[in-house]
Design an enzyme around this catalytic site. Sequence first.
Site, PDB file in Angstrom:
ATOM      1  N   CYS A 166     -29.651 -12.121   7.360  1.00  0.00           N
ATOM      2  CA  CYS A 166     -30.516 -11.893   6.027  1.00  0.00           C
ATOM      3  C   CYS A 166     -30.051 -13.228   4.993  1.00  0.00           C
ATOM      4  O   CYS A 166     -28.965 -13.671   5.211  1.00  0.00           O
ATOM      5  CB  CYS A 166     -29.993 -10.512   5.429  1.00  0.00           C
ATOM      6  SG  CYS A 166     -28.225 -10.585   5.135  1.00  0.00           S
ATOM      7  N   GLY A 215     -35.067  -8.729  21.769  1.00  0.00           N
ATOM      8  CA  GLY A 215     -36.130  -9.384  21.295  1.00  0.00           C
ATOM      9  C   GLY A 215     -37.338  -9.269  22.235  1.00  0.00           C
ATOM     10  O   GLY A 215     -37.037  -9.953  23.534  1.00  0.00           O
ATOM     11  N   GLY A 216     -38.200  -8.393  21.850  1.00  0.00           N
ATOM     12  CA  GLY A 216     -39.407  -8.461  22.770  1.00  0.00           C
ATOM     13  C   GLY A 216     -39.164  -7.527  24.117  1.00  0.00           C
ATOM     14  O   GLY A 216     -39.931  -7.790  25.281  1.00  0.00           O
ATOM     15  N   ASN A 225     -43.534  -8.452  10.914  1.00  0.00           N
ATOM     16  CA  ASN A 225     -43.129  -7.522   9.576  1.00  0.00           C
ATOM     17  C   ASN A 225     -42.455  -8.107   8.588  1.00  0.00           C
ATOM     18  O   ASN A 225     -41.909  -8.951   8.901  1.00  0.00           O
ATOM     19  CB  ASN A 225     -42.313  -6.208  10.168  1.00  0.00           C
ATOM     20  CG  ASN A 225     -41.070  -6.607  10.402  1.00  0.00           C
ATOM     21  OD1 ASN A 225     -40.248  -6.495   9.543  1.00  0.00           O
ATOM     22  ND2 ASN A 225     -40.660  -6.907  11.788  1.00  0.00           N
ATOM     23  N   SER A 271     -32.167  -2.224  15.545  1.00  0.00           N
ATOM     24  CA  SER A 271     -31.851  -2.068  14.188  1.00  0.00           C
ATOM     25  C   SER A 271     -33.152  -2.020  13.550  1.00  0.00           C
ATOM     26  O   SER A 271     -33.715  -3.046  13.715  1.00  0.00           O
ATOM     27  CB  SER A 271     -30.846  -2.573  13.454  1.00  0.00           C
ATOM     28  OG  SER A 271     -30.738  -2.433  12.103  1.00  0.00           O
ATOM     29  N   GLY A 303     -36.662  -2.688  20.674  1.00  0.00           N
ATOM     30  CA  GLY A 303     -37.042  -2.576  19.341  1.00  0.00           C
ATOM     31  C   GLY A 303     -38.452  -2.119  19.267  1.00  0.00           C
ATOM     32  O   GLY A 303     -38.729  -1.041  19.466  1.00  0.00           O
ATOM     33  N   LYS A 356     -30.834   1.806  10.980  1.00  0.00           N
ATOM     34  CA  LYS A 356     -31.599   0.566  10.225  1.00  0.00           C
ATOM     35  C   LYS A 356     -30.461  -0.092   9.320  1.00  0.00           C
ATOM     36  O   LYS A 356     -29.827   0.734   8.721  1.00  0.00           O
ATOM     37  CB  LYS A 356     -32.703   1.295   9.478  1.00  0.00           C
ATOM     38  CG  LYS A 356     -33.642   0.223   8.644  1.00  0.00           C
ATOM     39  CD  LYS A 356     -34.974   0.910   8.370  1.00  0.00           C
ATOM     40  CE  LYS A 356     -35.599   0.121   7.425  1.00  0.00           C
ATOM     41  NZ  LYS A 356     -35.920  -1.209   7.981  1.00  0.00           N
TER      42      LYS A 356
END
Lengths: 283, 314
Positions: B127, B240-241, B67, B21, B262, B43
């Site tokens: 979040c 992740g990566g 980011n 996302s 991503g 997203k």
Amino acid sequence: MTSVLTRPASAAGGRAQPVVFERGLAVLSNDPVNGEYMRLVLAAPREMLDLCRAGQFFNLLCPALGGETPYLRRPMSIYGFYPERGELHFLYKVAGAGTRALAQLREGDALNVMGPLGQGFRIDDDWQRLVLVARGVGLATLAPLALEANRLGRHLTAICSARHPDLLMSIDYFRELGAEIIPVTDAEGTSSLEHLEQVIEERVAGPGIDAFYTCGSNRLLTLLQRIGKRHGIPGEIALEQQMACGLGMCHCCVRPFRKGDKTVQLRVCREGPVFDIQEAMPW
Amino acid sequence: MVDLSVDIAGLTLKNPIMPASGTFSEELAEVFDIECLGAHVTKTITRGLRDGNPTPRVCEVGSSMLNSIGIPSKGVSAFLDKVVPFYRAYETPLVVSISGNTADEFARLCSEVTVEGVAAIEVNISCPNIEEDGKAFAIRPSSTYDVMRKLRAATHLPLWAKLTPNTGETPEVARAAQEGGADALVVANTLLAMAIDIRTRRPKLGNLMGGLSGPSLKPIALRMAYQCAKSTTIPVIGCGGISTAEDVIEFLIAGATAVQVGTATFINPTAMVTVIAELERYLEREKLSSVRDLIGTLIDEEQKEGVVFMEAAP
């Protein structure tokens, strides 16, 4: 580096048509044009160049060369595109890890590029007398506009600003394309806003101006907004912002714009990099 | 012909590769035919309009990215009117990522995006929860459980809980998500990090701190995916990566059923296409008939009791 053709022969009905290329392109040359700037010429396929428009950009995958390991792609505006001879040009100033790595490229090396991206300059049918005002490398961003004006047979005046006459970018190029050049420099004391305003006002009063184009400078933006409002002359500005994806997915490269009485955040890579000059906000 | 398909809580994906996302949107269809992906993951959206964070929103740190974008959102109605219909042209399942500042707002959005054309909902519980000191729901097991209970009650669609690496209680949070009703875990979001411009002495991001993603996050995400796979019984989606087929294989061996790619897409927009092709070639070379034969095959008998739940450096 392998060349990746990502455009399928045909896309199924109702789905988006791939229109952005990711390709490894061969370097034809990569030479200094003056003490500060380099020009990179790549061999590009016709179908990619046919999609290019003045004001658009590419996202470059800078190589790991010269001890540099740039990670994210670097957005760079198109300096020139020539479908008839298969060339794509970029003009850049060596400033950071990405451009230091780019400067190492030699003839025959490959550079992976993605593009063309973004919205280019608008030149309406009744915009006959165009004026561009830019400084430094900003002149590179506006160079393809001169090419486009020439192709469309419009009259272009280029007000080119720099610290010193030796650093006036692209003026020979503009001249070759039939543009009228007005150089202004700090060294000669002709680049002040007051002087620029006077030069522009004289042209508004004289032959007339149908549209302004600029980029990069806050001072030039506010000056042209003021003159544009005063005389009802439309204009466009090419803007920059730190980017990641270059396509519009990540929303990293937003800037604020005036839309009526609201301020909206627009993506420089997607809704731009060229925007209406009156909607742009000084920074 | 190898079988790349996997099953995520009843949803069959034709291959285990999907976008993370925030690194994917309709625009990527301008680069390649996105029908080739295992799933489409949008997203994160919130119910209302959000502008997002001040710029600069991105910078690079070594060979990775920081980011702080701040979930700009055009709101749920714009999403349902414009984004969901775009993906109806594809057979690839659509996974919608959502977020909320409070559990109730989150649950309401979860119910609102339960519409035709949506195959699963990824709940971004990484979040901030503004009702509980602004810390992410998924930092603690208790807040994870509470929000998942409310989300579970709001939809019949599969719920994928996206966890955060910013916790010291990974296995406990993973179990709390499962107990609260998650059908799968996405492991994980970005890691809170920082970068400073030594010339100006200012933070490189407009929002001071941001999330680290890219290759330097991979070993951390891999460790978490392993912990989550060991401590729950629901599918884990590694994230992740991940940039190469080797990365994907590592996550599958660690116990992930699928993966999300991503930041790699920002570097190579066709990274997922390449990864799918290379994964297939790897399986052929290894004479494996199905990608499922790789999942959870880590040889860890002797060490597993000790390290599975370890949250401190050994």
